[in-house]
Write a protein that holds these residues in place. Structure first.
Motif, PDB file in Angstrom:
ATOM      1  N   ASP A 115     115.697  57.202 -33.277  1.00  0.00           N
ATOM      2  CA  ASP A 115     115.687  58.240 -32.697  1.00  0.00           C
ATOM      3  C   ASP A 115     117.414  58.062 -31.496  1.00  0.00           C
ATOM      4  O   ASP A 115     117.508  57.974 -30.925  1.00  0.00           O
ATOM      5  N   PRO A 116     117.955  59.622 -31.657  1.00  0.00           N
ATOM      6  CA  PRO A 116     118.903  59.604 -30.944  1.00  0.00           C
ATOM      7  C   PRO A 116     118.694  59.031 -29.543  1.00  0.00           C
ATOM      8  O   PRO A 116     119.314  58.420 -28.446  1.00  0.00           O
ATOM      9  N   ALA A 117     117.722  59.812 -28.642  1.00  0.00           N
ATOM     10  CA  ALA A 117     117.545  59.734 -27.119  1.00  0.00           C
ATOM     11  C   ALA A 117     117.300  58.021 -27.389  1.00  0.00           C
ATOM     12  O   ALA A 117     118.012  57.697 -26.542  1.00  0.00           O
ATOM     13  N   LYS A 118     116.829  57.385 -28.291  1.00  0.00           N
ATOM     14  CA  LYS A 118     116.317  55.581 -27.829  1.00  0.00           C
ATOM     15  C   LYS A 118     117.999  54.919 -27.571  1.00  0.00           C
ATOM     16  O   LYS A 118     117.321  54.434 -26.610  1.00  0.00           O
ATOM     17  N   VAL A 119     118.315  55.870 -28.736  1.00  0.00           N
ATOM     18  CA  VAL A 119     119.976  55.197 -28.856  1.00  0.00           C
ATOM     19  C   VAL A 119     120.985  55.441 -27.679  1.00  0.00           C
ATOM     20  O   VAL A 119     121.521  53.872 -27.060  1.00  0.00           O
ATOM     21  N   ALA A 120     120.721  57.086 -27.331  1.00  0.00           N
ATOM     22  CA  ALA A 120     121.131  56.739 -26.062  1.00  0.00           C
ATOM     23  C   ALA A 120     121.148  56.168 -24.762  1.00  0.00           C
ATOM     24  O   ALA A 120     122.078  55.809 -24.119  1.00  0.00           O
ATOM     25  N   ARG A 121     119.868  56.225 -24.670  1.00  0.00           N
ATOM     26  CA  ARG A 121     119.138  55.200 -23.262  1.00  0.00           C
ATOM     27  C   ARG A 121     119.234  53.859 -23.965  1.00  0.00           C
ATOM     28  O   ARG A 121     120.236  53.171 -22.143  1.00  0.00           O
ATOM     29  N   LEU A 122     119.443  53.097 -25.021  1.00  0.00           N
ATOM     30  CA  LEU A 122     119.805  51.629 -24.742  1.00  0.00           C
ATOM     31  C   LEU A 122     121.113  51.399 -24.692  1.00  0.00           C
ATOM     32  O   LEU A 122     121.646  50.543 -23.954  1.00  0.00           O
ATOM     33  N   SER A 123     121.960  52.468 -24.914  1.00  0.00           N
ATOM     34  CA  SER A 123     123.035  51.972 -24.976  1.00  0.00           C
ATOM     35  C   SER A 123     123.527  52.302 -23.329  1.00  0.00           C
ATOM     36  O   SER A 123     124.680  51.809 -22.780  1.00  0.00           O
TER      37      SER A 123
END
Length: 411
Positions: A115-123
């Motif tokens: 999920d790109p949103a999860k990737v962005a949040r964790l980054s």
């Protein structure tokens, strides 16, 4: 380790990383981060570090399967957290005099299906947590270095038509060549290469341009330079007095742009691998330093998310000049890895500036850096915008034009 990876080449890479890259000092501790796949290189680096008189070598590893397990099974709130204690510990090590070495070689597409949103949040969470450890690196307070290991997944992406182990061997050969390790004395190779980079650095600092003007297909960009900017490149002394070569390989000379004086259009000349996605055909328009329009033929959602990370993510913190004739460019290989691809082409970096590329910058407060044009952000993402079709002029304080690059080569 793949039977196709030459152990002699790997050992030479380890030795040069210690002796020339980080330039580890007798009694100095070394903190290493690496993918689990690079264990053999870490072991060899450790041997050479202790031979150089290291105090304590402490490696930390990440693992693709463990990373994916978080995305597949962790609760949603996990993606807004990062281990602050870990980065605070690294910061304490640097404050105590430790050197830093990072090994790259991860699967560039590991998170492509997440999920790109999860990737962005964790980054974002990781970048915020990492600020105490990144501060000494960005401020060049300690000697540090990045080198690469030909991980299997990375090699398969770069050379998809080969069996994986053969691809690893071919990627090892490419890393070896790009890292200037061939011949009888790679340390001497690096000394000569650094001298060439320093000639370019000295010329640019003598010129003291107020701006650079880029022209090429899809590009017409006036890029202001920060007040008191300093061009750097090759081996340089950190604030602890140790001269190190932060990136192996490196072909760039770089400085700090003015975050509020960039106007015009830029078209990327190579794809950008970021957070498990490949962003292709980036085209942006700047107004007063900020990107106000951004498109991409592939991965545009990832690009837009990146630009929204924080207030400084849509401004640039680094500008670098690389000739089209660099060995990495001439290899014709797209590495899907910033350490290599940025050294094939002139590039800019979205986000955080390097304080040491402004005169006295390491002693300035964030507000003082901003007044001189230095950008502030929790990201620093390089993307390539140079080619043999791009020309660059330096603009002097009086408005005169001086050729800097023609057809991608130094003028």
């Amino acid at each position: 380790m793949s039977d196709y990876i030459d152990p002699v080449k790997l050992d030479r890479l380890a030795e040069v990383a210690v002796r020339t890259g980080v330039n580890l000092q007798p009694g100095q501790d070394l903190v290493i981060t690496a993918p689990m796949a690079a264990l053999d290189l870490v072991r060899r680096i450790t041997v050479h570090a202790y031979k150089a008189g290291a105090g304590i070598v402490t490696p930390f590893f990440n693992d693709d399967a463990i990373t994916l397990a978080r995305y597949e099974h962790a609760p949603d709130e996990s993606f807004d957290r990062a281990p602050n204690w870990f980065f605070e510990g690294m910061a304490a090590a640097f404050k105590g005099g430790a050197a830093r070495m990072a090994i790259t070689g991860d699967d560039p597409m590991l998170l492509a299906g997440q999920d790109p949103a999860k990737v962005a949040r964790l980054s974002k969470a990781t970048s915020l947590a990492a600020k105490p450890a990144m501060g000494p690196i960005v401020g060049f307070e300690v000697n540090w270095n990045i080198v690469a290991y030909p991980g299997a997944a990375w090699a398969a992406k770069v050379f998809p038509d080969l069996p994986v182990e053969e691809a690893q061997g071919k990627l090892m050969d490419a890393i070896y060549a790009a890292s200037r390790l061939e011949g009888d004395d790679p340390v001497a190779n690096w000394a000569a290469h650094t001298a060439t980079l320093k000639e370019r650095v000295n010329w640019l600092n003598d010129q003291n341009f107020s701006a650079l003007h880029y022209t090429g297909p899809g590009t017409d960009l006036m890029l202001g330079l920060a007040e008191g900017h300093i061009w750097k490149g090759g081996a340089s002394p950190a604030l602890n007095g140790v001269t190190c070569q932060p990136n192996i390989p490196t072909e760039e000379v770089f400085t700090c742009p003015h975050a509020y004086k960039v106007d015009g259009t830029v078209a990327a000349t190579k794809p950008l691998a970021h957070q498990g996605s490949v962003i292709e055909d980036i085209a942006v328009r700047f107004e007063a330093g900020r990107i106000v329009e951004a498109t991409a033929s592939k991965g545009e959602d990832v690009l837009q998310s990146l630009l929204k990370t924080d207030d400084g993510a849509s401004r640039i913190g680094e500008v670098a000049l690389v000739p089209h004739s660099s060995p990495i460019s001439q290899s014709g290989t797209l590495f899907y890895n910033t350490l290599f691809d940025e050294n094939a082409s002139c590039h800019i970096a979205l986000g955080q500036c390097y304080a040491d590329t402004i005169e006295g910058g390491s002693e300035l407060s964030p507000e003082e850096l901003k007044q001189k044009g230095g950008n502030q952000s929790i990201i620093h993402v390089d993307w390539m915008m140079g080619s043999d079709a791009v020309d660059i002029d330096g603009i002097t304080k009086t408005g005169a034009r001086v050729p800097v690059m023609r057809g991608g080569e130094w003028a």
